[in-house]
Scaffold this motif. Sequence first.
Motif, PDB file in Angstrom:
ATOM      1  N   TRP A 153      67.104 -16.217  37.342  1.00 19.00           N
ATOM      2  CA  TRP A 153      67.788 -15.395  36.342  1.00 19.00           C
ATOM      3  C   TRP A 153      68.295 -16.380  35.292  1.00 19.00           C
ATOM      4  O   TRP A 153      69.097 -17.267  35.605  1.00 19.00           O
ATOM      5  CB  TRP A 153      68.964 -14.606  36.930  1.00 19.00           C
ATOM      6  N   LYS A 168      66.964 -10.111  31.479  1.00 17.65           N
ATOM      7  CA  LYS A 168      68.257  -9.577  31.005  1.00 17.65           C
ATOM      8  C   LYS A 168      68.346  -9.902  29.518  1.00 17.65           C
ATOM      9  O   LYS A 168      68.074 -11.037  29.128  1.00 17.65           O
ATOM     10  CB  LYS A 168      69.406 -10.229  31.776  1.00 17.65           C
ATOM     11  N   GLU A 184      66.374  -5.512  37.406  1.00 16.43           N
ATOM     12  CA  GLU A 184      67.720  -5.001  37.686  1.00 16.43           C
ATOM     13  C   GLU A 184      68.001  -3.796  36.773  1.00 16.43           C
ATOM     14  O   GLU A 184      67.843  -3.865  35.547  1.00 16.43           O
ATOM     15  CB  GLU A 184      68.761  -6.102  37.450  1.00 16.43           C
ATOM     16  N   ASP A 243      77.311  -5.567  31.494  1.00 19.94           N
ATOM     17  CA  ASP A 243      76.716  -5.459  32.814  1.00 19.94           C
ATOM     18  C   ASP A 243      77.816  -5.104  33.819  1.00 19.94           C
ATOM     19  O   ASP A 243      78.562  -5.976  34.252  1.00 19.94           O
ATOM     20  CB  ASP A 243      76.131  -6.848  33.125  1.00 19.94           C
ATOM     21  N   TRP A 294      65.762 -13.479  49.089  1.00 19.44           N
ATOM     22  CA  TRP A 294      65.513 -14.549  48.122  1.00 19.44           C
ATOM     23  C   TRP A 294      66.739 -15.430  47.928  1.00 19.44           C
ATOM     24  O   TRP A 294      67.859 -15.035  48.230  1.00 19.44           O
ATOM     25  CB  TRP A 294      64.988 -14.040  46.787  1.00 19.44           C
ATOM     26  N   THR A 336      68.462 -18.499  45.098  1.00 20.79           N
ATOM     27  CA  THR A 336      68.438 -18.944  43.706  1.00 20.79           C
ATOM     28  C   THR A 336      69.514 -20.003  43.502  1.00 20.79           C
ATOM     29  O   THR A 336      70.375 -20.201  44.363  1.00 20.79           O
ATOM     30  CB  THR A 336      68.651 -17.766  42.728  1.00 20.79           C
ATOM     31  N   HIS A 347      73.031 -17.350  45.962  1.00 20.13           N
ATOM     32  CA  HIS A 347      72.971 -18.533  45.095  1.00 20.13           C
ATOM     33  C   HIS A 347      73.499 -19.698  45.938  1.00 20.13           C
ATOM     34  O   HIS A 347      74.318 -19.500  46.840  1.00 20.13           O
ATOM     35  CB  HIS A 347      73.902 -18.438  43.891  1.00 20.13           C
ATOM     36  N   PHE A 402      74.581 -21.442  35.711  1.00 20.08           N
ATOM     37  CA  PHE A 402      75.240 -20.807  34.557  1.00 20.08           C
ATOM     38  C   PHE A 402      76.759 -20.853  34.623  1.00 20.08           C
ATOM     39  O   PHE A 402      77.421 -20.741  33.605  1.00 20.08           O
ATOM     40  CB  PHE A 402      74.774 -19.345  34.402  1.00 20.08           C
ATOM     41  N   TRP A 446      76.993 -13.000  46.654  1.00 14.61           N
ATOM     42  CA  TRP A 446      78.015 -13.303  45.652  1.00 14.61           C
ATOM     43  C   TRP A 446      78.999 -12.159  45.441  1.00 14.61           C
ATOM     44  O   TRP A 446      80.209 -12.390  45.458  1.00 14.61           O
ATOM     45  CB  TRP A 446      77.379 -13.745  44.317  1.00 14.61           C
ATOM     46  N   ASP A 468      66.850  -5.491  41.704  1.00 13.89           N
ATOM     47  CA  ASP A 468      68.297  -5.619  41.865  1.00 13.89           C
ATOM     48  C   ASP A 468      68.873  -4.229  41.641  1.00 13.89           C
ATOM     49  O   ASP A 468      68.907  -3.706  40.517  1.00 13.89           O
ATOM     50  CB  ASP A 468      68.889  -6.656  40.905  1.00 13.89           C
ATOM     51  N   HIS A 491      70.306  -4.340  33.812  1.00 17.65           N
ATOM     52  CA  HIS A 491      69.736  -5.218  32.784  1.00 17.65           C
ATOM     53  C   HIS A 491      68.756  -4.436  31.907  1.00 17.65           C
ATOM     54  O   HIS A 491      68.703  -4.627  30.694  1.00 17.65           O
ATOM     55  CB  HIS A 491      69.002  -6.397  33.425  1.00 17.65           C
ATOM     56  N   GLU A 539      64.149 -12.597  36.533  1.00 19.19           N
ATOM     57  CA  GLU A 539      64.987 -11.392  36.463  1.00 19.19           C
ATOM     58  C   GLU A 539      65.391 -11.201  34.999  1.00 19.19           C
ATOM     59  O   GLU A 539      66.300 -11.867  34.503  1.00 19.19           O
ATOM     60  CB  GLU A 539      66.219 -11.573  37.356  1.00 19.19           C
TER      61      GLU A 539
HETATM   62  C1  XUL Z   1      73.545 -11.498  36.614  1.00 18.27           C
HETATM   63  C2  XUL Z   1      72.650 -11.257  37.751  1.00 18.27           C
HETATM   64  C3  XUL Z   1      72.557 -12.356  38.747  1.00 18.27           C
HETATM   65  C4  XUL Z   1      71.195 -12.556  39.298  1.00 18.27           C
HETATM   66  C5  XUL Z   1      71.034 -13.772  40.170  1.00 18.27           C
HETATM   67  O1  XUL Z   1      73.574 -10.476  35.685  1.00 18.27           O
HETATM   68  O2  XUL Z   1      72.081 -10.206  37.875  1.00 18.27           O
HETATM   69  O3  XUL Z   1      73.483 -12.120  39.748  1.00 18.27           O
HETATM   70  O4  XUL Z   1      70.795 -11.445  40.043  1.00 18.27           O
HETATM   71  O5  XUL Z   1      71.420 -14.933  39.561  1.00 18.27           O
END
Ligand code: XUL
Length: 437
Positions: free
Chosen positions: A186, A232, A266, A305, A137, A139, A99, A143, A47, A294, A269, A230
């Motif tokens: 996440w 946050k 992460e 973030d 991985w 996902t 994703h 969102f 992404w 992450d 996070h 994950e």
């Molecule tokens: C958002 C984030 C995402 C997840 C995967 O803060 O970290 O990119 O890692 O959905």
Amino acid sequence: MYFPNIPVIPYEGPNSTNPLAFKFYNPDQVIMGKTMKEHLPFAMAWWHNLCAGGTDMFGRDTADKSFGVEKGTMEHAKAKVDAGFEFMQKLGIEYFCWHDVDIVPEADDIKETNRRLDEISDYILEKMKETGIKCLWGTANMFSNPRFMNGAGSTNFADVYCFAAAQVKKALDITVKLGGKGYVFWGGREGYETLLNTDVKFEQENIANLMRLAVNYGRSIGFKGDFYIEPKPKEPMKHQYDFDAATAIGFLRYYGLDKDFKMNIEANHATLAGHTFQHDLRISAINGMLGSIDANQGDYLLGWDTDEFPFNVYETTMCMYEVLKAGGLTGGFNFDAKNRRPSYTHEDMFHAFILGMDAFALGLIKAAKIIEDGRIDGFIADRYSSYNSGIGAKIRSGEATLEELAAYAEEMGAPELPGSGRQEYLESIVNNVLFSC
Ligand code: XUL
Ligand code: CO
């Protein structure tokens, strides 16, 4: 070729000034019995690297990620695959994470989106076979689309819940098809803005149910890897349910999901939750749930973030200290990080990964030195040594009663002070290890 001016990135050592060379990441160098490459299974986040062009709340893209074709088309999706594999090969990155909506443009009809996912995953699979690059991985993005404004598993609306279930099912299918080691949840919008309109218990039960359905389905189609939460604490929601590792682990245990799930921690996070990166790694590790990372860093002056490429060697060192102590990750180090908006060229993408990979390699080298040095571990062992014998040993064995401890205290009178924590001395050891050659 999408990056014609970029060579395969060599390791040239700490004295090199070549911007397109590693200074510390030397894949075959052995540290504590394993090569750097084995210690550090790096991954590219589809992404950020192949999709995000720097758009923020105040301005549009600065970086061109069209890769020469019209964005939003399957031709573009394929160009991203080609560019991504060339990028990973040039850096020696072994894994990627994605994703569903990063790898194909989402169509209005989910059946068409799924057909596109089948087509692109055939194409990705071919590239994987050609290059040996693997999927860390997958996902589902639950969102971004407005339908998920109130969450996916936590949504108030059952039809949206079903749509989320369909996305999870397909993302699991593709993860298994690509041989992914993990599947991430996440909880992007799994949280709330105000308790005035929110039934927290109801929402959490629904999230757990969606995860249970995912585990059951995943196992039924042969997924043997780990599911990850994950954590946050906030952003985009004011309060997110997977606040931090401790909260997510408690949730998984309460709903009986802890055998199938681990944490994907992460850095940015953890710091948003008011913890250090190291804290959330430690909490995961002592619970047997340190799965994947992450790899990024936040900005301590900003409250959101920022997903920066890791640069802070103190943090990567303490991260690698935790990872080495935990015996490594079952997952890997996914650079969930993006170039700063004014660093908009393709060359900047390489500089960013070189920075991040070198920062973790340096962290690994220094963490191994801290462990081999032994002063810190020795101090910690000594700090708790009153539990090695006598009444302390009895406490640890669980045999002591409250009456017995009270009688011991009465006989003793007042205890001495517990011994200096020596924080400044220990911090100086860290600097000593970091800055001596
Ligand atoms: C958002 C984030 C995402 C997840 C995967 O803060 O970290 O990119 O890692 O959905
Ligand atoms: Co992330």
